[in-house]
Motif scaffolding. Structure first.
Motif, mmCIF file in Angstrom:
data_model
loop_
_atom_site.group_PDB
_atom_site.id
_atom_site.type_symbol
_atom_site.label_atom_id
_atom_site.label_comp_id
_atom_site.label_asym_id
_atom_site.label_seq_id
_atom_site.Cartn_x
_atom_site.Cartn_y
_atom_site.Cartn_z
ATOM 1 N N LYS A 28 26.691 37.285 45.916
ATOM 2 C CA LYS A 28 25.625 37.899 46.286
ATOM 3 C C LYS A 28 24.394 37.675 45.104
ATOM 4 C CE LYS A 28 27.142 40.816 50.173
ATOM 5 N NZ LYS A 28 27.428 42.255 50.554
ATOM 6 N N GLU A 29 24.865 37.675 43.900
ATOM 7 C CA GLU A 29 24.247 37.415 42.796
ATOM 8 C C GLU A 29 23.976 35.879 42.341
ATOM 9 O OE1 GLU A 29 21.874 39.367 41.423
ATOM 10 O OE2 GLU A 29 22.677 41.455 42.352
ATOM 11 N N GLY A 30 24.455 35.016 43.137
ATOM 12 C CA GLY A 30 24.568 33.695 42.935
ATOM 13 C C GLY A 30 25.528 32.992 42.422
ATOM 14 N N ALA A 31 26.696 33.667 41.948
ATOM 15 C CA ALA A 31 27.898 33.194 41.424
ATOM 16 C C ALA A 31 28.513 32.045 42.394
ATOM 17 C CB ALA A 31 28.673 34.291 41.013
ATOM 18 N N ILE A 32 29.101 31.130 41.736
ATOM 19 C CA ILE A 32 30.263 30.242 42.550
ATOM 20 C C ILE A 32 31.645 30.852 42.191
ATOM 21 C CG2 ILE A 32 31.215 28.102 42.817
ATOM 22 C CD1 ILE A 32 28.323 27.173 41.537
ATOM 23 N N VAL A 33 32.336 31.552 43.108
ATOM 24 C CA VAL A 33 33.416 32.088 42.719
ATOM 25 C C VAL A 33 34.688 31.504 43.038
ATOM 26 C CG1 VAL A 33 34.867 34.427 43.313
ATOM 27 C CG2 VAL A 33 32.434 34.389 42.684
ATOM 28 N N THR A 34 35.908 31.338 42.352
ATOM 29 C CA THR A 34 37.132 30.862 42.719
ATOM 30 C C THR A 34 38.035 32.007 42.771
ATOM 31 O OG1 THR A 34 36.952 28.601 41.879
ATOM 32 C CG2 THR A 34 38.987 29.344 42.200
ATOM 33 N N ILE A 35 38.449 32.522 44.026
ATOM 34 C CA ILE A 35 39.543 33.579 44.067
ATOM 35 C C ILE A 35 40.895 32.882 43.888
ATOM 36 C CG2 ILE A 35 38.155 35.289 45.386
ATOM 37 C CD1 ILE A 35 39.228 34.455 47.819
ATOM 38 N N VAL A 36 41.624 33.636 43.195
ATOM 39 C CA VAL A 36 42.981 33.129 42.933
ATOM 40 C C VAL A 36 44.027 34.085 43.366
ATOM 41 C CG1 VAL A 36 45.054 32.535 41.351
ATOM 42 C CG2 VAL A 36 42.273 31.947 41.025
ATOM 43 N N ASP A 37 44.769 33.733 44.440
ATOM 44 C CA ASP A 37 45.837 34.676 45.090
ATOM 45 C C ASP A 37 47.025 33.911 45.464
ATOM 46 O OD1 ASP A 37 44.737 37.689 46.065
ATOM 47 O OD2 ASP A 37 46.594 37.062 47.061
ATOM 48 N N LEU A 38 48.298 34.820 45.898
ATOM 49 C CA LEU A 38 49.253 34.079 46.220
ATOM 50 C C LEU A 38 49.379 33.896 47.724
ATOM 51 C CD1 LEU A 38 52.338 33.302 45.736
ATOM 52 C CD2 LEU A 38 53.022 35.745 45.831
ATOM 53 N N ASN A 39 48.597 34.946 48.440
ATOM 54 C CA ASN A 39 48.479 35.068 49.949
ATOM 55 C C ASN A 39 47.694 34.138 50.548
ATOM 56 O OD1 ASN A 39 47.910 35.771 52.908
ATOM 57 N ND2 ASN A 39 49.253 37.898 52.104
ATOM 58 N N GLU A 40 48.025 33.083 51.037
ATOM 59 C CA GLU A 40 47.267 32.021 51.495
ATOM 60 C C GLU A 40 46.419 32.486 52.779
ATOM 61 O OE1 GLU A 40 47.309 27.230 53.114
ATOM 62 O OE2 GLU A 40 49.405 28.531 53.038
ATOM 63 N N GLU A 41 46.881 33.218 54.027
ATOM 64 C CA GLU A 41 46.088 33.610 54.846
ATOM 65 C C GLU A 41 44.991 34.505 54.488
ATOM 66 O OE1 GLU A 41 46.839 36.039 59.071
ATOM 67 O OE2 GLU A 41 48.589 35.637 57.517
ATOM 68 N N THR A 42 45.385 35.562 53.701
ATOM 69 C CA THR A 42 43.903 36.387 53.293
ATOM 70 C C THR A 42 42.940 35.581 52.389
ATOM 71 O OG1 THR A 42 45.423 37.416 51.538
ATOM 72 C CG2 THR A 42 45.436 38.806 53.649
ATOM 73 N N GLY A 43 43.720 34.708 51.628
ATOM 74 C CA GLY A 43 42.936 33.722 50.432
ATOM 75 C C GLY A 43 41.965 32.817 51.513
ATOM 76 N N LYS A 44 42.564 32.412 52.557
ATOM 77 C CA LYS A 44 41.646 31.531 53.214
ATOM 78 C C LYS A 44 40.494 32.391 54.023
ATOM 79 C CE LYS A 44 43.238 27.414 52.802
ATOM 80 N NZ LYS A 44 42.381 26.239 52.264
ATOM 81 N N ALA A 45 40.897 33.391 54.556
ATOM 82 C CA ALA A 45 39.907 34.233 55.326
ATOM 83 C C ALA A 45 38.778 34.579 54.254
ATOM 84 C CB ALA A 45 40.659 35.503 55.716
ATOM 85 N N MET A 46 39.178 35.070 53.009
ATOM 86 C CA MET A 46 38.163 35.497 52.030
ATOM 87 C C MET A 46 37.274 34.435 51.655
ATOM 88 S SD MET A 46 36.555 37.942 50.702
ATOM 89 C CE MET A 46 37.523 39.068 51.511
ATOM 90 N N GLU A 47 37.954 33.164 51.605
ATOM 91 C CA GLU A 47 37.166 31.783 51.205
ATOM 92 C C GLU A 47 36.051 31.754 52.209
ATOM 93 O OE1 GLU A 47 38.406 27.683 49.840
ATOM 94 O OE2 GLU A 47 38.902 28.105 51.868
ATOM 95 N N LYS A 48 36.449 31.940 53.501
ATOM 96 C CA LYS A 48 35.234 31.575 54.705
ATOM 97 C C LYS A 48 34.372 32.669 54.566
ATOM 98 C CE LYS A 48 38.483 29.510 57.989
ATOM 99 N NZ LYS A 48 38.958 29.708 59.525
ATOM 100 N N GLU A 49 34.565 33.779 54.078
ATOM 101 C CA GLU A 49 33.500 34.672 54.157
ATOM 102 C C GLU A 49 32.680 34.586 52.992
ATOM 103 O OE1 GLU A 49 33.159 39.905 53.881
ATOM 104 O OE2 GLU A 49 35.245 38.870 54.202
ATOM 105 N N LEU A 50 33.184 34.276 51.831
ATOM 106 C CA LEU A 50 32.516 34.053 50.622
ATOM 107 C C LEU A 50 31.615 32.798 50.634
ATOM 108 C CD1 LEU A 50 34.968 34.501 47.622
ATOM 109 C CD2 LEU A 50 33.294 35.996 48.547
ATOM 110 N N GLN A 51 31.917 31.742 51.572
ATOM 111 C CA GLN A 51 31.263 30.420 51.529
ATOM 112 C C GLN A 51 30.005 30.547 52.463
ATOM 113 O OE1 GLN A 51 34.095 27.679 52.853
ATOM 114 N NE2 GLN A 51 34.749 27.179 50.661
ATOM 115 N N LYS A 52 30.139 31.663 53.170
ATOM 116 C CA LYS A 52 28.981 31.948 54.077
ATOM 117 C C LYS A 52 27.637 32.400 53.178
ATOM 118 C CE LYS A 52 31.450 34.093 57.927
ATOM 119 N NZ LYS A 52 31.645 35.210 58.506
ATOM 120 N N ILE A 53 27.788 32.859 51.979
ATOM 121 C CA ILE A 53 26.896 33.249 50.852
ATOM 122 C C ILE A 53 26.830 31.979 49.943
ATOM 123 C CG2 ILE A 53 26.126 34.901 49.311
ATOM 124 C CD1 ILE A 53 27.826 36.903 51.100
ATOM 125 N N SER A 54 27.873 31.697 49.454
ATOM 126 C CA SER A 54 28.106 30.592 48.268
ATOM 127 C C SER A 54 28.912 29.717 48.698
ATOM 128 C CB SER A 54 28.736 31.511 47.108
ATOM 129 O OG SER A 54 28.658 30.541 46.036
#
Length: 251
Positions: A28-54
């Motif tokens: 929300k402050e303009g960053a390009i964020v890479t989230i690193v996680d073991l859980n693919e399901e929650t990781g992909k879901a969060m990726e979609k949420e973040l990509q709506k903004i970034s």
């Protein structure tokens, strides 16, 4: 323009809890964020949420216990975006046990998911953070600072992280890199589950917090992470910020 406009950020354990709160606050402050996680399901879901903004933000699946491949996390991000501005070492797993009952496996789990990834990712990120005069945000815990019962393995790794963060702050300040820690109390999914399972104990703990509540993972913890990742914190290094509603007051 946000406080973190076009800054490239890595957050371990970013798919949920405090990690996801920081990721959302940062994009929300303009960053390009890479989230690193073991859980693919929650990781992909969060990726979609973040990509709506970034739209450039992404999820990277990795097992942080695999020490030999930790440098690949840094390499992948730098190859994709051309730089690294901020490293956030948030991931950590542990088991509760009294010191008497703590096993080698308990210690290994805590250090292999917490201390060692923090150390080796810092090491791998250093050449790139020198170029950007970047920031490192590591995570401490009241469990280590106050010595909470049944948290021996977790507290030991967290205090080791605090120690190496102070050393890095001294060694890397000359490069314009600052290294700080957040020690949070947050209303994470784990805390929410605990509140349902042990409501009386939860209320007792909450009532001991001077501000009377657990912190919000985005609005409280995430916003402090934004500050530490921004130019606003450029003259702060080697510090542990107690983002815990006043539970522990360092002196």
């Amino acid at each position: 323009m946000g406080k973190l406009q076009d800054k490239v950020v890595i957050i371990t354990g970013g798919a949920g809890g405090i990690g996801s709160g920081m990721a959302k606050a940062m994009v929300k402050e303009g960053a390009i964020v890479t989230i690193v996680d073991l859980n693919e399901e929650t990781g992909k879901a969060m990726e979609k949420e973040l990509q709506k903004i970034s739209p450039k933000s992404m999820f990277l699946q990795a097992n942080l216990i695999d020490r030999a491949n930790l440098h690949k996390i840094i390499d992948t991000v730098v190859e994709k975006y051309g730089k690294l501005d901020v490293l956030v070492n948030n991931a950590h797993a542990s088991k509760q046990a009294t010191i008497e009952d703590t096993t080698q496996a308990d210690l290994d789990l805590s250090f292999d998911t917490g201390f060692y990834p923090t150390f080796y990712l810092m090491q791998a990120a250093l050449p790139h953070l020198k170029e950007t005069k970047g920031n490192i945000i590591n995570f401490a815990s009241g469990a280590g600072i106050a010595g909470h019962e049944t948290q021996g393995a977790y507290a030991a790794a967290k205090e080791a992280i605090r120690g190496i963060s102070r050393v890095a702050a001294n060694e890397w300040g000359r490069f314009g890199i600052n290294v700080n820690l957040i020690s949070p109390i947050a209303n994470s999914p784990g805390v929410q589950a605990w509140a349902k399972a042990q409501p009386e104990y939860y209320e007792a703990v909450k009532n001991k917090i001077p501000m009377g509540r657990f912190g919000d993972v985005e609005d409280d913890i995430g916003r402090v992470a934004v500050f530490l990742a921004s130019e606003d914190s450029q003259y702060i290094t080697g510090q542990t910020l107690m983002v815990d509603g006043g539970s522990i007051m360092l002196h």
